[in-house]
Scaffold this motif. Structure first.
Motif, PDB file in Angstrom:
ATOM      1  N   PHE A   1       0.836  -1.201   0.000  1.00  0.00           N
ATOM      2  CA  PHE A   1       0.000   0.000   0.000  1.00  0.00           C
ATOM      3  C   PHE A   1       0.874   1.255   0.000  1.00  0.00           C
ATOM      4  O   PHE A   1       0.433   2.318  -0.411  1.00  0.00           O
ATOM      5  N   SER A   2       2.096   1.130   0.500  1.00  0.00           N
ATOM      6  CA  SER A   2       3.008   2.268   0.628  1.00  0.00           C
ATOM      7  C   SER A   2       4.172   2.141  -0.347  1.00  0.00           C
ATOM      8  O   SER A   2       4.961   1.200  -0.247  1.00  0.00           O
ATOM      9  N   PRO A   3       4.320   3.078  -1.284  1.00  0.00           N
ATOM     10  CA  PRO A   3       5.484   3.027  -2.176  1.00  0.00           C
ATOM     11  C   PRO A   3       6.794   3.216  -1.424  1.00  0.00           C
ATOM     12  O   PRO A   3       7.844   2.772  -1.892  1.00  0.00           O
ATOM     13  N   VAL A   4       6.749   3.843  -0.274  1.00  0.00           N
ATOM     14  CA  VAL A   4       7.950   4.025   0.537  1.00  0.00           C
ATOM     15  C   VAL A   4       8.398   2.674   1.098  1.00  0.00           C
ATOM     16  O   VAL A   4       9.576   2.306   1.022  1.00  0.00           O
ATOM     17  N   LEU A   5       7.462   1.914   1.647  1.00  0.00           N
ATOM     18  CA  LEU A   5       7.810   0.606   2.208  1.00  0.00           C
ATOM     19  C   LEU A   5       8.199  -0.390   1.122  1.00  0.00           C
ATOM     20  O   LEU A   5       9.031  -1.267   1.357  1.00  0.00           O
ATOM     21  N   VAL A   6       7.605  -0.267  -0.052  1.00  0.00           N
ATOM     22  CA  VAL A   6       8.005  -1.140  -1.164  1.00  0.00           C
ATOM     23  C   VAL A   6       9.502  -0.997  -1.412  1.00  0.00           C
ATOM     24  O   VAL A   6      10.223  -1.990  -1.595  1.00  0.00           O
TER      25      VAL A   6
ATOM     26  N   HIS B   1      -9.932  -1.547   3.676  1.00  0.00           N
ATOM     27  CA  HIS B   1     -10.420  -2.163   2.449  1.00  0.00           C
ATOM     28  C   HIS B   1     -10.739  -1.104   1.402  1.00  0.00           C
ATOM     29  O   HIS B   1     -10.669  -1.365   0.196  1.00  0.00           O
ATOM     30  N   THR B   2     -11.101   0.094   1.845  1.00  0.00           N
ATOM     31  CA  THR B   2     -11.329   1.189   0.900  1.00  0.00           C
ATOM     32  C   THR B   2     -10.073   1.429   0.075  1.00  0.00           C
ATOM     33  O   THR B   2     -10.130   1.584  -1.147  1.00  0.00           O
ATOM     34  N   THR B   3      -8.928   1.465   0.751  1.00  0.00           N
ATOM     35  CA  THR B   3      -7.649   1.657   0.060  1.00  0.00           C
ATOM     36  C   THR B   3      -7.399   0.538  -0.938  1.00  0.00           C
ATOM     37  O   THR B   3      -6.971   0.779  -2.072  1.00  0.00           O
ATOM     38  N   LEU B   4      -7.685  -0.693  -0.524  1.00  0.00           N
ATOM     39  CA  LEU B   4      -7.474  -1.837  -1.412  1.00  0.00           C
ATOM     40  C   LEU B   4      -8.322  -1.722  -2.669  1.00  0.00           C
ATOM     41  O   LEU B   4      -7.826  -1.917  -3.793  1.00  0.00           O
ATOM     42  N   HIS B   5      -9.613  -1.399  -2.523  1.00  0.00           N
ATOM     43  CA  HIS B   5     -10.491  -1.251  -3.687  1.00  0.00           C
ATOM     44  C   HIS B   5     -10.010  -0.121  -4.597  1.00  0.00           C
ATOM     45  O   HIS B   5     -10.022  -0.250  -5.826  1.00  0.00           O
ATOM     46  N   ALA B   6      -9.591   0.992  -4.006  1.00  0.00           N
ATOM     47  CA  ALA B   6      -9.153   2.139  -4.806  1.00  0.00           C
ATOM     48  C   ALA B   6      -7.873   1.834  -5.572  1.00  0.00           C
ATOM     49  O   ALA B   6      -7.709   2.258  -6.731  1.00  0.00           O
ATOM     50  N   LEU B   7      -6.958   1.089  -4.954  1.00  0.00           N
ATOM     51  CA  LEU B   7      -5.701   0.743  -5.625  1.00  0.00           C
ATOM     52  C   LEU B   7      -5.928  -0.144  -6.846  1.00  0.00           C
ATOM     53  O   LEU B   7      -5.121  -0.151  -7.781  1.00  0.00           O
ATOM     54  N   LYS B   8      -7.015  -0.897  -6.843  1.00  0.00           N
ATOM     55  CA  LYS B   8      -7.336  -1.715  -8.021  1.00  0.00           C
ATOM     56  C   LYS B   8      -7.710  -0.841  -9.213  1.00  0.00           C
ATOM     57  O   LYS B   8      -7.545  -1.243 -10.369  1.00  0.00           O
ATOM     58  N   ILE B   9      -8.230   0.353  -8.932  1.00  0.00           N
ATOM     59  CA  ILE B   9      -8.601   1.294  -9.993  1.00  0.00           C
ATOM     60  C   ILE B   9      -7.427   2.184 -10.369  1.00  0.00           C
ATOM     61  O   ILE B   9      -7.180   2.458 -11.540  1.00  0.00           O
ATOM     62  N   ASP B  10      -6.676   2.634  -9.364  1.00  0.00           N
ATOM     63  CA  ASP B  10      -5.548   3.539  -9.602  1.00  0.00           C
ATOM     64  C   ASP B  10      -4.371   3.102  -8.742  1.00  0.00           C
ATOM     65  O   ASP B  10      -4.296   3.432  -7.562  1.00  0.00           O
ATOM     66  N   PRO B  11      -3.418   2.367  -9.316  1.00  0.00           N
ATOM     67  CA  PRO B  11      -2.285   1.852  -8.534  1.00  0.00           C
ATOM     68  C   PRO B  11      -1.311   2.937  -8.086  1.00  0.00           C
ATOM     69  O   PRO B  11      -0.372   2.643  -7.337  1.00  0.00           O
ATOM     70  N   ASN B  12      -1.523   4.177  -8.508  1.00  0.00           N
ATOM     71  CA  ASN B  12      -0.642   5.264  -8.105  1.00  0.00           C
ATOM     72  C   ASN B  12      -1.092   5.936  -6.809  1.00  0.00           C
ATOM     73  O   ASN B  12      -0.496   6.923  -6.383  1.00  0.00           O
ATOM     74  N   LEU B  13      -2.137   5.411  -6.204  1.00  0.00           N
ATOM     75  CA  LEU B  13      -2.607   5.955  -4.943  1.00  0.00           C
ATOM     76  C   LEU B  13      -1.848   5.346  -3.759  1.00  0.00           C
ATOM     77  O   LEU B  13      -1.304   4.249  -3.854  1.00  0.00           O
ATOM     78  N   THR B  14      -1.831   6.066  -2.672  1.00  0.00           N
ATOM     79  CA  THR B  14      -1.414   5.519  -1.389  1.00  0.00           C
ATOM     80  C   THR B  14      -2.354   6.109  -0.336  1.00  0.00           C
ATOM     81  O   THR B  14      -3.437   6.576  -0.682  1.00  0.00           O
ATOM     82  N   TYR B  15      -1.967   6.115   0.930  1.00  0.00           N
ATOM     83  CA  TYR B  15      -2.924   6.523   1.961  1.00  0.00           C
ATOM     84  C   TYR B  15      -2.229   7.121   3.173  1.00  0.00           C
ATOM     85  O   TYR B  15      -1.003   7.043   3.325  1.00  0.00           O
ATOM     86  N   LEU B  16      -3.038   7.726   4.043  1.00  0.00           N
ATOM     87  CA  LEU B  16      -2.586   8.241   5.329  1.00  0.00           C
ATOM     88  C   LEU B  16      -3.385   7.573   6.441  1.00  0.00           C
ATOM     89  O   LEU B  16      -4.407   6.941   6.193  1.00  0.00           O
ATOM     90  N   GLN B  17      -2.934   7.766   7.665  1.00  0.00           N
ATOM     91  CA  GLN B  17      -3.712   7.399   8.845  1.00  0.00           C
ATOM     92  C   GLN B  17      -3.672   8.601   9.780  1.00  0.00           C
ATOM     93  O   GLN B  17      -2.590   9.034  10.176  1.00  0.00           O
TER      94      GLN B  17
END
Length: 460
Positions: free
Chosen positions: A37-42, A323-339
């Motif tokens: 979910f995080s390009p930084v952690l990848v 799960h919202t993040t997971l669904h959104a990443l399926k549409i746009d893999p360039n997204l990430t998220y905050l908490q």
């Protein structure tokens, strides 16, 4: 001359009857979680993996693995189903991944509480509690696959937290049974506040075998989506619904546009560009909820009774929290998220302020919030905002902007405990638990800052 036998080879020779996994592709998969979910952690966790995975099924097998690893100073990383997001289950120093999913028995269910082994899946545990008229107080959106021990070790809140707060709120976890990481492992029962000194520490300071948790009365939940054309109307409806004391509920979620456009499986119920409130409300409270819908100008676009949800085996719970993040990443893999966390009593004001600063239809940050009670019992909300990722530097800048406006950030782009939700040095009482239960520093080494693991990392 025979080549020297490695510590890992010695483990396999000493304990040949255990379920060892040595296939490289499977070991790689079981050395990771949803940190992608995080390009930084990848980037940070690339190529990190265990040497071997073991899946014990009894306490005796767990004890044998732990003792053998301790005698050889082999690192141990504890794993549930790998539904976490911070690389908790990714070993930085190799060694053994201890997969707890085979240790999964529900031990008992009583009025107000249940006890189970750490590897039980939350959905399976709730199947055991429901016949008694009870359900789990707090479940993540990954409840079908997530384990009880995984929720305790790496989770925060979930569906139900609107009533009972995060898992760490006093009373939600009654006690745990944990094993020390020593050549001769000891098993200890910890109760109340002492048990919580192992909570959300990614399995770095103790191996949890069993958990005793508090339960909630079960209700037939009505699942709805209510759509709005206006951001503030939708947000105010969600807040009023969350606060309504006479409306029994299990979850209230707010999605600002354009998040709804990223929920492809619900597209038939979500007009393009709408703002959406997802809720789970007791069926008996539907009339009161509909009064609020009408007062705020919303439209119910999706409605399923508890019986319909059970028949379809499809629940809106799996569109909430991360799960919202997971669904959104399926549409746009360039997204990430905050908490993020907002101040009770000011949370609506703060959400509106951050939407104006960073959001909007084409903004960098898309507002997704989950209503919950904090540990003091005050109603507020936590954000799991979607972010259009550009660079790591800009991501840090976005988090800085939130902090400057008194919005708390639990950084999900780090794999050091103190840098994430812990938010700084660990309390002395937590360090004491670490010393007591992991005196050799073998649990998930590298995930606690300033812990003496240099020798282990150098040998990895």
């Amino acid at each position: 001359m025979n080549a020297p036998v490695s510590a890992i080879e010695q483990l396999l020779l000493e304990l040949p009857d255990l379920d060892w996994i040595t296939d490289e592709s499977r070991v790689t998969r079981l050395s990771s979680d949803f940190s992608w979910f995080s390009p930084v952690l990848v980037r940070q966790l690339k190529d990190k993996r265990a040497d071997v995975v073991v899946r014990p099924r009894t306490e005796e097998e767990i004890r044998a693995v732990v003792g053998a690893c301790a005698r050889r100073c082999v690192p141990i990383t504890i794993r549930g189903s790998g539904t976490g997001n911070y690389g908790q289950t990714t070993p930085l120093a190799g060694g053994v991944v201890l997969d707890m999913t085979g240790y999964n028995t529900c031990l008992w269910v009583r009025p107000g509480a249940a006890r189970a082994q750490a590897g039980i899946r939350l959905g399976e545990l709730e199947k055991q509690t429901k016949p008694t008229g009870q359900e789990l107080r707090c479940v993540p959106s990954t409840y079908r696959s997530a384990t009880l021990g995984g929720l305790f070790g790496g989770g925060f809140g979930g569906v139900g937290s609107i009533n009972y707060g995060p898992l760490g709120a006093p009373g939600n976890v009654i006690g745990i049974r944990a094993m020390t990481i020593e050549a001769e492992p000891q098993v200890v029962e910890l109760r109340g506040a002492e048990a919580m000194r192992m909570h959300h520490l990614w399995g770095t300071n103790g191996l949890v075998l069993e958990l005793e948790i508090a339960l909630a009365p079960a209700h037939p939940w009505l699942e709805t989506l209510v759509t709005f054309g206006d951001f503030e109307s939708a947000l105010n409806f969600a807040d009023k619904l969350a606060h309504a004391p006479g409306i029994v509920k299990r979850g209230v979620t707010f999605f600002a546009a354009p998040i709804s456009d990223h929920l492809a499986q619900l597209a038939a119920h979500l007009p393009k560009g709408c703002h959406t409130v997802l809720s789970l409300v007791a069926e008996s409270c539907e009339p009161a909820m509909l009064q609020l819908v009408e007062a705020h100008g919303g439209t119910v676009s999706y409605r399923k009774t508890a019986a319909e949800v059970q028949k379809s085996n499809r629940t809106l719970m799996e569109f909430t929290w991360n799960h919202t993040t997971l669904h959104a990443l399926k549409i746009d893999p360039n997204l990430t998220y905050l908490q993020s966390g907002f101040i009770p009593g000011r949370h609506v004001e703060q959400v509106i302020e951050m939407e104006k600063l960073l959001g909007g239809e084409n903004g960098e940050v898309m507002m997704h919030i989950e209503f919950l009670r904090n540990v003091a019992g005050l109603m507020t909300c936590s954000g799991l905002q979607l972010v259009r990722f550009s660079t790591e530097e800009r991501l840090q800048e976005i988090m800085r902007i939130h902090r400057e406006h008194n919005v708390h950030i639990n950084n999900p782009h780090v794999n050091i405990v103190e840098d994430g939700k812990a938010g700084g040095p660990l309390p002395p009482e937590v360090i004491e638990v670490k010393k007591r239960f992991d005196p050799l520093g073998l649990l998930n080494p590298g995930k606690l800052r300033d812990w003496p693991v240099k020798a282990l990392l150098a040998a990895a």
